[in-house]
Design an enzyme around this catalytic site. Structure first.
Site, PDB file in Angstrom:
ATOM      1  N   GLU A  70       0.838  -1.196   0.000  1.00 45.30           N
ATOM      2  CA  GLU A  70       0.000   0.000   0.000  1.00 45.30           C
ATOM      3  C   GLU A  70       0.873   1.246   0.000  1.00 45.30           C
ATOM      4  O   GLU A  70       0.760   2.119  -0.859  1.00 45.30           O
ATOM      5  CB  GLU A  70      -0.896  -0.024   1.235  1.00 45.30           C
ATOM      6  CG  GLU A  70      -1.687   1.239   1.505  1.00 45.30           C
ATOM      7  CD  GLU A  70      -2.285   1.213   2.900  1.00 45.30           C
ATOM      8  OE1 GLU A  70      -3.499   0.998   3.012  1.00 45.30           O
ATOM      9  OE2 GLU A  70      -1.524   1.388   3.884  1.00 45.30           O
ATOM     10  N   ASP A 263     -10.170   1.567   6.335  1.00 39.49           N
ATOM     11  CA  ASP A 263     -10.156   1.340   4.892  1.00 39.49           C
ATOM     12  C   ASP A 263     -11.249   2.138   4.191  1.00 39.49           C
ATOM     13  O   ASP A 263     -11.040   2.697   3.104  1.00 39.49           O
ATOM     14  CB  ASP A 263     -10.377  -0.149   4.576  1.00 39.49           C
ATOM     15  CG  ASP A 263      -9.080  -0.936   4.472  1.00 39.49           C
ATOM     16  OD1 ASP A 263      -8.050  -0.452   4.992  1.00 39.49           O
ATOM     17  OD2 ASP A 263      -9.094  -2.030   3.890  1.00 39.49           O
TER      18      ASP A 263
END
Length: 383
Positions: A70, A263
């Site tokens: 990420e 998220d």
């Protein structure tokens, strides 16, 4: 559709919401430069990037003290947007040296978490990293041109990755990262549910143009499928999305991830950027307005975990700066009464310092780029 109603993909024009709200070009430029410098070259309380030797670098998740796909892919996207080729190449070389897997069922993918020394903490991939790697590499190819040696032959690296993530398992071990029937991205390759914040239809539109020709139709269908999926994953009243969701859009409460939490924040940002680039759908305007309306009576210091219907838990948000940054980025789509105030709130909020700064500040820099008209589509140069 008239020209003024088309996205930046068609017009080449990117809105600068800071300028629209009265901030000067000089102040905007200075804020971007200062943010980059503090995140990449600042002191120990702010920096999340470190260089290793003469040609490597990594982004550290300061809350977990590891390196994640990420963060590495985010750093590469930031670098290509800001024309920082040396940083981009350092991150990509570190990624290929330590994270890329060459054997087992995940060969061709990247290990989602490594130690700071490059040792793998896990041998599974996380698809949000792969999709950011792919577009960052395509943008690098388009902006700077391909290198002659691996791994800096950016476009081939991107095309190979985009082929792998949809065809894995057809002729070898492993699983694709997108479900081949419904064209929806998975939370991880070997499961059959999704994460709404992974859905980047604006990326898939570009993948369909620059991937191998045989994969183009898939990515075009994936863009449509993701836009439709977000409509059923986001709550009809609050606009909030769960962290995990089944393919029918309902929250997946496995391990308690069926609520609005860390998220989920990225959905607002993704909707905003898809609208800015492609005018994805009128629904994006409506949902951005709903998200901003939900948070309009809440102070950042009291942001919490919520059900997608909006019921608060006692648990506070781990990343309040990231949440307000993504809510501001939704203003690229929003046309409601809270769009301007979200931009102003973001402008007046500083970068986060301390151990949890990594995720917040990554979302912060993306929002800063997007809201200033500097999160751009880099097209191939005309020959």
């Amino acid at each position: 559709m008239t020209t003024e109603n088309k996205g930046a993909f068609y017009t080449g024009i990117y809105r600068n919401l800071f300028k629209e709200n009265g901030y000067s070009e000089d102040d905007i430029t200075a804020k971007i430069e200062n943010t980059w410098n503090r995140m990449f070259h600042g002191d120990d309380e702010m920096r999340i990037y470190s260089e290793v030797g003469g040609d490597l670098g990594y982004m550290v998740d300061t809350g977990n003290i590891d390196v994640r796909t990420e963060g590495m892919s985010y750093g590469m996207m930031m670098a290509v947007q800001l024309d920082k080729k040396e940083v981009f190449d350092r991150l990509w070389k570190w990624t290929m040296k330590y994270m890329y897997m060459t054997e087992g069922e995940n060969a061709g993918y990247f290990a989602w978490s490594c130690g700071l020394d490059g040792s793998k903490n896990a041998y599974g991939p996380a698809p949000d990293g792969e999709e950011y790697f792919a577009l960052a590499l395509l943008f690098a190819s388009n902006r700077w041109g391909d290198g002659t040696e691996e791994p800096f032959n950016y476009s081939k690296q991107a095309k190979d990755l985009l082929h792998t993530v949809i065809h894995k398992g057809e002729k070898d071990d492993g699983y694709p990262m997108w479900n081949p029937e419904n064209k929806l991205i998975k939370f991880v390759a070997n499961c059959e549910f999704s994460d709404p914040s992974y859905h980047l239809p604006h990326f898939y539109e570009l993948f369909s143009l620059w991937c191998y020709p045989e994969d183009s139709a898939f990515w075009k269908e994936a863009a449509h499928a993701s836009r439709e999926y977000l409509k059923i994953a986001c709550h009809p009243e609050t606009g909030l999305a769960p962290e995990y969701a089944h393919y029918d859009g309902t929250p997946n409460h496995i391990r308690g991830f069926g609520h609005f939490f860390s998220d989920s924040y990225r959905v607002a940002a993704n909707i905003g950027l898809d609208y800015e680039w492609f005018r994805g759908s009128e629904w994006e305007i409506e949902n951005a307005n709903k998200i901003q309306a939900f948070f309009s009576d809440k102070e950042p210091e009291d942001y919490r975990r919520y059900t997608i219907a909006g019921e608060p838990f006692e648990e506070k948000s781990l990343h309040p700066t990231g949440l307000l940054a993504t809510n501001a980025m939704a203003s690229l789509a929003a046309d409601g009464p809270h769009a301007k105030e979200n931009v102003e709130l973001f402008w007046n909020t500083p970068l986060r310092s301390g151990e949890r700064r990594y995720y917040d500040n990554c979302l912060y820099l993306f929002a800063l780029l997007a809201l200033s008209g500097n999160f751009k589509i880099w097209f191939p140069k005309e020959k």
